[in-house]
Design an enzyme around this catalytic site. Structure first.
Site, PDB file in Angstrom:
ATOM      1  N   CYS A  55      -2.905   8.775   6.151  1.00  0.00           N
ATOM      2  CA  CYS A  55      -1.615   8.794   6.866  1.00  0.00           C
ATOM      3  C   CYS A  55      -1.849   9.032   8.356  1.00  0.00           C
ATOM      4  O   CYS A  55      -1.191   8.429   9.204  1.00  0.00           O
ATOM      5  CB  CYS A  55      -0.717   9.906   6.330  1.00  0.00           C
ATOM      6  SG  CYS A  55      -0.288   9.694   4.603  1.00  0.00           S
ATOM      7  N   CYS A  77       0.820  -1.204   0.000  1.00  0.00           N
ATOM      8  CA  CYS A  77       0.000   0.000   0.000  1.00  0.00           C
ATOM      9  C   CYS A  77       0.857   1.259   0.000  1.00  0.00           C
ATOM     10  O   CYS A  77       0.342   2.375  -0.056  1.00  0.00           O
ATOM     11  CB  CYS A  77      -0.928   0.020   1.204  1.00  0.00           C
ATOM     12  SG  CYS A  77      -1.936  -1.454   1.300  1.00  0.00           S
ATOM     13  N   CYS A 136       5.086   8.276   2.312  1.00  0.00           N
ATOM     14  CA  CYS A 136       5.237   9.614   1.768  1.00  0.00           C
ATOM     15  C   CYS A 136       5.546  10.607   2.893  1.00  0.00           C
ATOM     16  O   CYS A 136       5.561  10.246   4.065  1.00  0.00           O
ATOM     17  CB  CYS A 136       3.959  10.023   1.043  1.00  0.00           C
ATOM     18  SG  CYS A 136       2.552  10.172   2.147  1.00  0.00           S
ATOM     19  N   ASP A 146       2.701   2.401   2.459  1.00  0.00           N
ATOM     20  CA  ASP A 146       3.112   2.933   3.752  1.00  0.00           C
ATOM     21  C   ASP A 146       3.091   1.909   4.874  1.00  0.00           C
ATOM     22  O   ASP A 146       2.154   1.135   5.009  1.00  0.00           O
ATOM     23  CB  ASP A 146       2.362   4.207   4.192  1.00  0.00           C
ATOM     24  CG  ASP A 146       0.942   4.318   3.664  1.00  0.00           C
ATOM     25  OD1 ASP A 146       0.527   5.430   3.365  1.00  0.00           O
ATOM     26  OD2 ASP A 146       0.269   3.267   3.565  1.00  0.00           O
TER      27      ASP A 146
END
Lengths: 139, 405
Positions: free
Chosen positions: A107, A37, A64, A39
């Protein structure tokens, strides 16, 4: 897409990057996300078992800039909090603090999940029952 | 003097060559006529300029000027070729063969054709991104009307064996259409030597302006026709109506002429810089080139840096270096590059990729700066990466039960 200044600052000067001894009884480790994915976050807390206070927090994140910033911010917030207070950290506070755009909300969810996973790992190690959380829906 | 930011995203678009702009300028202001105006000097001038540009464009690809259909770009040319052939050759068959690594303009046109009752085979590619020729031949059937395989891939720079593909197509009486957007102007492309029947390409990938491209349509052996997808005044031999973009076409012509003259020297210089960049970055541990290294455009490199995420990587230097990544985070979708995945890369490696596209204007200083900036960022992010730590501890990442999300 431009990053907010706070995201850039955490990315450039991440706080609390590192590794705690995951075999230690006082350390809780949360590993969330998946390489597929894009992350993966590993967040660790060190807890003073007498006071229930988080004395140290470290992270390592594959992802990211927003994912790195979310985890960096989370470790900052965790230090000095009690485990109970830490449980109250909500992903939307991270979103607000870092000014994350909608596409990057996941995130912050990941960071919240990592905190919860670390706390549960600590509880399990210390003979406490794991807390069941409502599953995060974003992703 | 090194000037920042550095542009290394030339597969997305190239800067215009100042000589191209110079050629275009008069056609905005003084010679503004409509090339279809047949009864005054403004129209004649415009028509003359278009004719000249058509020759310049044709010459670069070894075609006859009459075989050039100007369009708004490669996407339109892709659409016109595929949908136009599908309609025109409906009585012959309805089957088109393409590959999974094609550009979206081709894939989505094919999807449209499927909705219209066509049949499309999407061939998989080898780990190097190449078509298996035996498999291609086996895929042809009596209803096959065209093979649509790109000349060179936009993400990896992998160059397809066009001569071999067209030889197979010829043998079976099937048309060859190629999206040569990344190849034309960069490597020698000759529609006759390569056996191409239809070919899409565009100006802005070869130092020309945006908004103008062309479809090459063979006129002899065999004579190929496409059904127009844009109806109107019957411009471009009826295949593409619409007032011609005269300044754009003039620029396109000039860009082709310059590429023709300078391709050899450009390639020699740029490929040296690309190799320098690649060799230096491969010094980093766990760095891999994606796509073929032998059959490849001279100015492209696609490299994955394992255990660091592409967007996070870009953020380390994107103030100073413009690049693109196959990571999903850099695109609107949640999926990483479908092209890299088609090569058999895992999602993790696809997320970790950077695409470098050099240009005529790239300097050695820029490459040196880029090598340093990227190497430093990769090392920094790996220090921060839990995956890198696990890899270093010898933990098999596939053995971990990742939380699905």
């Amino acid at each position: 897409m431009a990053y907010s200044e706070k995201v850039i600052d955490h990315y450039q000067n991440p706080k609390n990057v590192g590794t705690l001894d995951k075999s230690s009884k006082n350390v809780g480790t949360g590993l969330v996300g998946a390489p597929e994915c894009g992350d993966v976050m590993r967040l660790q807390i060190e807890v003073n078992s007498e006071t229930g206070m988080i004395t140290d927090a470290k992270f390592k994140t594959f992802g990211c800039g927003s994912a790195i910033a979310s985890s960096s911010l989370a470790t900052e917030w965790l230090k000095g909090k009690s485990v109970d207070e830490a449980l109250k950290i909500d992903n939307m506070t991270i979103v607000e603090e870092l000014n994350l755009p909608p596409v990057k909300i996941h995130c912050s969810v990941l960071a919240e999940d990592a905190i919860k996973a670390a706390i549960n790992d600590y509880r399990e190690k210390n003979g406490l029952e794991k807390i069941t959380f409502a599953e995060s829906v974003v992703h | 003097m090194l000037k920042l930011p550095i542009y290394l995203d030339n597969n997305a678009t190239t800067p215009m060559d100042p000589r191209v702009l110079e050629a275009m300028t008069p056609y905005f202001l003084n010679h503004f006529g409509n090339a279809a105006s047949r009864n005054h000097s403004f129209g004649w001038q415009a028509e003359e300029a278009v004719d000249y540009a058509r020759e310049q464009v044709a010459k670069l690809i070894g075609a006859d000027p009459k075989e050039i259909i100007f369009t708004s770009g490669a996407t339109e040319a892709d659409n016109l070729a595929l949908k136009g052939v599908f309609e025109m050759y409906a009585s012959k068959g309805n089957h088109i063969i393409t590959a999974t690594t094609e550009h979206k303009a081709v894939l989505d046109s094919c999807k449209h054709i499927e909705k219209m009752g066509g049949e499309v085979t999407y061939m998989s590619v080898t780990a190097e991104g190449l078509i298996d020729l035996a498999e291609l031949e086996a895929t042809i059937k009596p209803t096959t009307i065209a093979i649509a395989i790109m000349y060179a891939n936009n993400e990896t720079g992998t160059v397809m064996p066009m001569k071999e593909i067209s030889a197979i197509a010829r043998k079976h009486g099937v048309l060859v259409f190629t999206d040569a957007t990344q190849a034309v102007g960069k490597i020698p492309v000759d529609v006759n030597k390569d056996g191409i029947d239809l070919m899409a390409f565009t100006a802005h990938k070869m130092y020309g302006p945006k908004g103008v491209g062309a479809l090459y349509v063979r006129r002899k052996n065999p004579r190929v026709k496409v059904t127009a997808q844009m109806d109107g005044g019957g411009h471009e031999r009826g295949m593409r109506s619409g007032t011609l973009n005269v300044p754009g076409i003039v620029g396109f012509g000039k860009a082709c002429e310059i590429c023709m003259m300078e391709m050899e020297s450009d390639t020699a210089r740029i490929s040296k810089l690309r190799d320098k960049l690649e060799v230096a970055l491969l010094q980093l541990e766990e760095a891999y080139v994606n796509g073929s290294r032998t059959s490849r455009l001279p100015h492209v490199a696609n490299i994955s840096f394992k255990h660091v995420e592409g967007e996070g990587l870009l953020m380390g230097f994107n103030k100073n270096i413009a690049l693109s990544s196959g990571s999903a985070c850099t695109s609107a979708s949640l999926e990483p590059s479908y092209v890299l995945k088609a090569l058999g890369l895992g999602d993790d490696l696809a997320h970790s990729s950077l695409r470098f596209g050099l240009s005529r204007f790239t300097t050695e200083e820029e490459i040196d700066y880029t090598i340093k900036a990227i190497s430093e960022t990769v090392l920094k992010l790996r220090e921060m990466s839990p995956l890198w730590e696990m890899y270093k501890e010898g933990i098999d990442l596939n053995s971990i039960q990742w939380a699905a999300h």
